[in-house]
Design an enzyme around this catalytic site. Structure first.
Site, PDB file in Angstrom:
ATOM      1  N   GLU A  66       0.819  -1.216   0.000  1.00  0.00           N
ATOM      2  CA  GLU A  66       0.000   0.000   0.000  1.00  0.00           C
ATOM      3  C   GLU A  66       0.853   1.266   0.000  1.00  0.00           C
ATOM      4  OE1 GLU A  66      -4.195  -1.335   1.829  1.00  0.00           O
ATOM      5  OE2 GLU A  66      -2.765  -0.756   3.376  1.00  0.00           O
ATOM      6  N   ASP A 110      -8.318  -9.450   3.115  1.00  0.00           N
ATOM      7  CA  ASP A 110      -8.214  -8.399   4.134  1.00  0.00           C
ATOM      8  C   ASP A 110      -9.343  -8.400   5.156  1.00  0.00           C
ATOM      9  OD1 ASP A 110      -7.439  -6.243   5.549  1.00  0.00           O
ATOM     10  OD2 ASP A 110      -7.864  -4.759   4.008  1.00  0.00           O
ATOM     11  N   GLU A 161     -13.268  -3.112  11.506  1.00  0.00           N
ATOM     12  CA  GLU A 161     -13.134  -2.306  10.287  1.00  0.00           C
ATOM     13  C   GLU A 161     -14.181  -2.649   9.240  1.00  0.00           C
ATOM     14  OE1 GLU A 161      -9.282  -2.634   8.425  1.00  0.00           O
ATOM     15  OE2 GLU A 161      -9.907  -1.496   6.669  1.00  0.00           O
TER      16      GLU A 161
END
Ligand code: GCW
Length: 687
Positions: free
Chosen positions: A281, A354, A382
């Site tokens: 990332e 993820d 999340e």
């Protein structure tokens, strides 16, 4: 005021106070004090380096005994509780034995102060949730049991839903004044490490000023047997040290890290080590210099080795290469198997993509045979409704941990146990909110992680039960009812968000609501939901099979998993759209079509929340009022957002399938899209 009314008001006031104290004290509250009277003898010398731990042990007894005396000498005749360091017990470095004695109390024995501490907490838990047994021994299954905080020096928390950082503010260390509650909570379940900063690491965390603050934190946590670790930015030598490069094979770089590590250990002799996110990332890493993950990890490991420190090197590598993102970690790391030093451990997220509500396990587990590996779970929700949705994660973690890898007949968790260095980690859900996690029910996930890191074989229900009894109520019926809700909750969330193996349908940056439709001009395709669900006229799902142009991610699994995942008839239905693109009218073995099944799951998930609400109402009066209200309010939000997810996803899919909805939606598709532009979560938190 009439006396009766006064007493009533006082009673209400006290019960509210207790309930608030109850949740800000996490699961550490114990109103009843089940030990009548204790004379405690602990043989940890007062002037030793473990004196702080002794104080913690004594305080824990004081919290549970109606009367506590601390005996100075072992000869005191009144001693009925003993906590003894005893080299002869066979319980490992952090284990303990507990045995009832003829004085009506208990004797705890351990090899170390840490073991004595854990023995104490084990006895306290036994008292809190019932009557302790006559005798037991226990020891942690993983050596490193660690929380990863994604806290930034400016005080923000990446993916944090409970306020701001408990460690930093304004570019400096500024930790919560009640940090001992955090330390106690961790110690009580055996968590012995904490990475205080974000893996998207700011080079600044290694500067002198912050390090001196880290030392203060380390000193405060040491009595609780918790080591501090830091997440570090790979380009720190250049960014912080002013070097020309951060190439791991450059001598100046090697020297810079060595000096930095020496500096840290001078301040913090029990420093744990580094956690590194590299070449992922957009973060820097060894590959920027034509080196490998192993070159980078080993260079840091060599600097840490003389001090006993470790490197946790993350396998969450996410760089778009045009291929299937789910395959990337395996492709990058498998060729390096066997190339890592013995104080390096590869930290792998549970799933290959993820932290989604349901993923198959990462195929790296078990496949890396000559490399030490550890799991990274996510406590902070999340992708599972933030701190608003009741979602007990232990069931998800157990599903992952218990999955057979077919590598040497081992389950996923077993593949991480038979190595010299063993570890288990999770991304924390703490913040500055009074109750630490933003929702009392989210505290359970922190508790559960700790318990599983101690012993991965405890059942999710057992953990839920322990937590409820220490946090909410001991009323047996209520305990069972709450456990029932908790045990079903993750499946409910998966149903209304991403059933049948769907994944990554959420808002592309805030990861909150449904956004399967998002298209952003110029944005990378594999950031966006459409890359993952691939809805079209024909059907739905990501073809990761070996056939019809699939990405063949299935080949990363060991047989018979490979063949099982490769065939939609054999693939577990709850994961089928992870591996296959199926026609809308595809008929499953259970006789339902894909479209029917989607309807059933999405609407079923909403119904599950409706049922949670009904069940919760039945608990009125048997749980503390403020907890009752908190959960009642959050369940309302959860229901609304579950309906939003269902209606958004199903009506969007309907634009491709052209099939009728089998339920009555609350929102139109347009309303679902507009809802994204309503208040952000952060704004709502301020309300
Ligand atoms: O889940 C994703 C998150 C990022 C996170 C990244 C990672 C810390 O959306 O916020 O960055 O994973 O795990 O590195």
């Amino acid at each position: 005021m009439k006396r009766g009314l006064f007493l009533l008001l006082m009673a209400v006031f006290c019960s509210v106070l207790t309930a608030t104290a109850q949740t800000s004290n996490l699961w550490l509250n114990c109103p009843e004090k089940p030990i009548a009277s204790a004379t405690l003898y602990c043989n940890i010398p007062d002037k030793s380096q473990d004196a702080g731990t002794k104080t913690v042990i004594v305080n824990e007894f004081a919290a549970l005994a109606q009367q506590l005396k601390v005996a100075k000498s072992p000869k005191d005749k009144n001693i009925n509780y003993e906590v003894l360091i005893d080299n002869t017990v066979d319980v490992g470095a952090e284990g303990f034995s507990v045995e009832s004695n003829d004085k009506g109390g208990y004797t705890i024995k351990a090899k170390t102060a840490a073991g004595a501490l854990y023995g104490t907490y084990s006895l306290m838990r036994a008292y809190k949730i019932g009557k302790p047994m006559q005798k037991w021994t226990d020891m942690p299954r993983f050596q490193v049991r660690i929380l990863n905080h994604w806290d930034n020096p400016d005080g923000s928390v990446e993916r944090g839903y409970a306020g701001r950082s408990i460690w930093f503010d304004g570019g400096k260390i500024n930790f919560r004044s009640d940090i001992e509650t955090y330390a106690r909570a961790n110690a009580s379940v055996g968590i012995n490490g904490t990475v205080i900063d974000n893996v998207n690491a700011d080079p600044k965390v290694l500067d002198k000023e912050i390090l001196s603050g880290v030392k203060t934190i380390a000193d405060r946590l040491r009595p609780y047997n918790i080591k501090v670790y830091l997440a570090v930015n790979f380009s720190s030598p250049a960014a912080l040290g002013g070097l020309k490069t951060s190439d791991p094979l450059d001598n100046d770089v090697i020297d810079w890290w060595k000096k930095k590590v020496d500096e840290i250990y001078t301040l913090i002799p029990n420093f744990g080590g580094f956690l590194v996110k590299a070449n992922s990332e957009g973060l820097p890493g060894p590959m920027d210099f034509g080196r490998t993950h192993a070159d980078g990890a080993n260079m840091l490991a060599k600097a840490l080795k003389p001090h006993g420190g470790i490197v946790m090197w993350r396998a969450f590598v996410y760089n778009p290469q045009g291929g299937d993102r789910a395959k990337q970690a395996y492709e990058e790391f498998m060729p390096l198997d066997g190339k890592f030093d013995d104080n390096v451990i590869i930290q792998i997220k549970n799933g290959p993509v993820d932290f989604q509500p349901r993923e198959p396990f990462s195929p790296l587990f078990g496949a890396m045979k000559k490399t030490q590996t550890m799991a990274e779970l996510q406590i902070t929700q999340e992708y599972l409704g933030y701190s608003d949705h009741l979602c007990y994660l232990a069931t998800m973690w157990k599903e992952f941990m218990d999955y057979p890898t077919f590598h040497g007949n081992q389950s996923v968790v077993q593949t991480t146990l038979n190595q010299k260095l063993t570890a288990f980690s999770a991304v924390a859900n703490t913040g500055t909110m009074k109750n630490w996690c933003g929702y009392v029910m989210a505290q359970a996930n922190w508790y559960a992680f700790g318990r599983l890191a101690w012993n991965p074989w405890i059942s999710a229900r057992q953990i839920a039960k322990e937590w409820v009894m220490q946090t909410i109520t001991k009323d047996e019926k209520a305990v069972n009812t709450i456990c029932d809700i908790m045990m079903e909750s993750r499946e409910a969330v998966t149903n209304y968000m991403t059933p049948l193996g769907l994944h990554h349908l959420m808002g592309w940056s805030d990861h909150w609501g449904p956004e399967p439709w998002t298209s952003i001009p110029g944005a990378r395709e594999d950031w966006l939901p459409r890359y993952y669900h691939k809805a079209d006229k024909y059907g739905l799902g990501f073809n990761r099979s070996s056939k019809n142009g699939g990405s063949n991610a299935v080949e990363q699994y060991q047989e018979p998993l490979r063949s099982m995942y490769d065939d939609p008839r054999l693939c577990p239905k709850e994961m089928v759209l992870w591996f296959h693109h199926l026609p809308w009218n595809y008929c499953f073995n259970d006789g339902k079509t894909l479209w029917q099944s989607l309807n059933d799951h999405y609407n079923g998930g909403v119904q599950q929340v409706v049922n949670f609400q009904k069940t919760w109402q039945s608990l009125k009066g048997s749980v503390p009022e403020s907890i009752f209200k908190e959960v009642e309010g959050k369940l309302e939000v959860q229901l609304d957002e579950a309906q939003w997810w269902r209606d958004g996803c199903m009506q969007y899919f309907q634009t491709f399938s052209n099939m009728p909805l089998l339920f009555a939606p609350k929102y139109t598709l347009e309303q679902c899209k507009a809802k994204l532009r309503t208040k952000s979560y952060v704004e709502r938190q301020k309300d």
